[in-house]
Design an enzyme around this catalytic site. Structure first.
Site, PDB file in Angstrom:
ATOM      1  N   CYS A  70      14.595  23.916  28.670  1.00 54.96           N
ATOM      2  CA  CYS A  70      14.763  23.457  30.000  1.00 54.96           C
ATOM      3  C   CYS A  70      15.628  22.233  30.238  1.00 54.96           C
ATOM      4  O   CYS A  70      15.449  21.210  29.773  1.00 54.96           O
ATOM      5  CB  CYS A  70      13.334  23.269  30.508  1.00 54.96           C
ATOM      6  SG  CYS A  70      13.496  22.039  31.975  1.00 54.96           S
ATOM      7  N   CYS A  73      14.857  19.080  31.873  1.00 56.09           N
ATOM      8  CA  CYS A  73      13.606  18.556  30.958  1.00 56.09           C
ATOM      9  C   CYS A  73      14.408  17.457  30.176  1.00 56.09           C
ATOM     10  O   CYS A  73      13.902  16.385  29.878  1.00 56.09           O
ATOM     11  CB  CYS A  73      12.775  19.403  30.465  1.00 56.09           C
ATOM     12  SG  CYS A  73      11.809  20.457  31.616  1.00 56.09           S
TER      13      CYS A  73
END
Ligand SMILES: [Zn+2]
Length: 149
Positions: A70, A73
């Site tokens: 991600c 993230c």
């Protein structure tokens, strides 16, 4: 940082295991009694460690649900780390890898990541998906600290 948290004493080099309820406390080295700083880094937890920290923590806990694939993230990770440093002694920051801990993701209905939750006294008090600025995360924790119960 992994759980259980083991702090190496700067004075004598002894390894001290820090129980969940003391993660935000200034401790003492078991060997030489030198003061040990409260934990100031995000702690990676699996499901059982998560349950232990949430149950025993005496300060607000921010949980960062993330995954290695991600991009957002990874972008927000340095902010999460800086937040853990800033809030040492006042809050605990946990990281949950949603790939390795799908049980936690489904328990809290994590539909998108990054996803942040705040816990206080064992209870979820806040949840918000998406990357946010560090000041925003800090305000969640400061607000949670003022809540009673
Ligand atoms: Zn020591």
């Amino acid at each position: 940082m992994q759980y259980p948290v083991v702090t190496t004493c700067a004075q004598c080099g002894a390894k001290n295991r820090i129980p969940a309820r003391h993660l935000a406390d200034t401790g003492r080295c078991g060997v030489c009694k030198t003061a040990l700083s409260p934990v100031g880094a995000p702690i990676e937890v699996n499901t059982s460690a998560f349950d232990e920290v949430i149950r025993d923590a005496r300060v607000p806990v921010l949980v960062d649900f993330w995954a290695a694939w991600c991009g957002p993230c990874r972008m927000v990770a340095p902010e999460v780390e800086a937040l853990a440093r800033e809030m040492a002694g006042k809050a605990i920051v946990l990281k949950v890898d949603t790939e390795s801990e799908p049980e936690l993701s489904s328990r809290f209905r994590i539909a998108s990541i990054p996803n942040f939750m705040v816990f206080r006294n064992g209870k979820a008090v806040f949840q918000q998906p998406g990357a946010v600025a560090r000041a925003q995360m800090r305000s969640w924790l400061e607000h949670a600290a003022t809540q009673v119960g």
